[in-house]
Design a protein around this motif. Structure first.
Motif, mmCIF file in Angstrom:
data_model
loop_
_atom_site.group_PDB
_atom_site.id
_atom_site.type_symbol
_atom_site.label_atom_id
_atom_site.label_comp_id
_atom_site.label_asym_id
_atom_site.label_seq_id
_atom_site.Cartn_x
_atom_site.Cartn_y
_atom_site.Cartn_z
ATOM 1 N N GLU A 1 52.894 94.018 -25.240
ATOM 2 C CA GLU A 1 54.231 94.598 -25.221
ATOM 3 C C GLU A 1 55.205 93.888 -26.154
ATOM 4 N N ASP A 2 54.811 92.744 -26.673
ATOM 5 C CA ASP A 2 55.699 91.954 -27.527
ATOM 6 C C ASP A 2 55.847 92.620 -28.894
ATOM 7 N N GLU A 3 57.095 92.855 -29.302
ATOM 8 C CA GLU A 3 57.359 93.482 -30.595
ATOM 9 C C GLU A 3 57.498 92.454 -31.711
ATOM 10 N N THR B 1 62.845 90.399 -21.717
ATOM 11 C CA THR B 1 63.469 91.504 -20.993
ATOM 12 C C THR B 1 64.276 92.414 -21.903
ATOM 13 N N ASN C 1 65.043 95.155 -25.076
ATOM 14 C CA ASN C 1 64.537 96.499 -25.375
ATOM 15 C C ASN C 1 64.595 96.696 -26.897
ATOM 16 N N PRO C 2 63.496 96.429 -27.604
ATOM 17 C CA PRO C 2 62.159 96.064 -27.104
ATOM 18 C C PRO C 2 62.061 94.566 -26.818
ATOM 19 N N PRO C 3 61.070 94.146 -26.027
ATOM 20 C CA PRO C 3 60.897 92.712 -25.748
ATOM 21 C C PRO C 3 60.421 91.950 -26.981
ATOM 22 N N GLU C 4 61.043 90.795 -27.218
ATOM 23 C CA GLU C 4 60.687 89.936 -28.344
ATOM 24 C C GLU C 4 60.678 88.490 -27.868
#
Length: 336
Positions: A70-72, A84, A86-89
């Motif tokens: 999910e990590d961008e 947390t 949007n997006p998660p980094e």
């Protein structure tokens, strides 16, 4: 008249038969029920440790894979921690740097001091004085981490300005010890605190290793005219080298994973400074301890991913130590 003398040949003793190949316990001399039980318990304990390690690795890998997918941002090079968003980094670059640097500072301070204390106790100090110093070192090992953290935050940090000023005056030109007058909540302070915390571990193990040096080695060196320092350099240190390495790795393991003391001393920031005296930085354990309670499900997976990296670093450090000890087996004292 012929007289014939019969010479009697000795009767050969029966050749002992080797145990059956299928009975491995008998081949090892394990014949009694108690020996078999102990062998089974020992083997089971070793297998249980491997199973637990594999289970921990599997759990960390599974949860880490969820977070990383999910990590961008780049998990290994990003200077940010916002799972947390949007997006998660989020990334671990700052955490890796802070953990490694603070541990190196701690080892650079603790190992020479610990070896010196161990040598003084075993080869220089009178018996009563050595016992008293050893007792004080043992007391340091019993102090909880939270107490070290309180002492570091309330006593150590305010009294480091003089040391920081001296380092800036004479070594500030290197950039590593440049100080701009900020608070002493830096990676260098963390390294000093960790050095105090791991000093009892390294000292106690090194002391016991130095006590195992064969007395005949020291007496032979003295008989050849060696001084006390030459005896230590030629007999004691080579014999105990692998033991000192093992003790250092035990201390390094605690330094890598120390949590509460670091969290109370360090001012966490997600940036990397060339100077060790600048406030800020972060470590894996400190970041997990400070953010876990308020983290969301995604945030906890991200913290578990960082814990997996710390787990791998610890395994690599211990594996490297074992390789060093194996390569210098001649100094281990096993063949003395």
């Amino acid at each position: 008249m012929d007289i014939t003398t019969d010479t009697q040949k000795p009767t050969p003793s029966p050749t002992p038969q080797p145990p059956a190949t299928g009975d491995k316990s008998a081949a090892r001399g394990v014949t009694r029920p108690g020996d078999r039980i102990f062998l089974g318990l020992s083997r089971g304990s070793g297998i249980l440790v491997l199973v637990i390690m594999a289970a921990i690795a599997a759990f960390l890998t599974y949860r880490a894979s969820i977070a990383i997918s999910e990590d961008e941002a780049n998990f290994f090079t990003t200077f940010e921690w916002n799972p947390t968003g949007n997006p998660p980094e989020f990334g671990i670059a700052v955490l890796v740097y802070g953990t490694v640097v603070s541990s190196i500072v701690a080892m650079a301070i603790a190992v020479p001091v610990s070896v010196g204390i161990a040598l003084f106790i075993t080869h220089y100090a009178p018996r009563k004085l050595g016992g008293l110093i050893g007792y004080v070192i043992d007391l340091l090992a019993a102090v909880p981490s939270i107490v070290y953290g309180l002492w570091g935050a309330l006593v150590l940090v305010p009294h480091l300005n003089g040391l920081y000023g001296w380092l800036d005056q004479y070594l500030g030109w290197t950039g590593v010890f440049e100080w701009n007058g900020g608070a002493g909540r830096s990676l260098f302070t963390v390294g000093i605190l960790l050095a105090i915390m791991i000093l009892p571990i390294i000292t106690n193990v090194s002391r016991e290793v130095f006590r195992q040096v064969p007395r005949m080695h020291e007496e032979a060196a003295l008989a050849l005219g060696a001084t006390r320092w030459e005896v230590i350099r030629m007999s004691v240190l080579p014999f105990g080298r692998s033991g000192v390495i093992s003790a250092s790795m035990l201390g390094l393991g605690r330094a890598l994973g120390e949590t509460m003391a670091v969290a109370m001393v360090l001012s966490p920031t997600f940036d990397i400074s060339a100077s060790l005296l600048d406030p800020g930085g972060g470590t894996f354990a400190q970041n997990i301890a400070s953010k876990f309670n308020e983290a969301t499900e995604m945030g906890r997976d991200a913290l578990i991913a960082s814990g997996l990296v710390l787990f791998v670093i610890t395994l690599l450090v211990n594996g490297g130590a074992r390789m060093i000890i194996a390569r210098r087996k001649e100094y281990s004292g096993a063949n003395a």
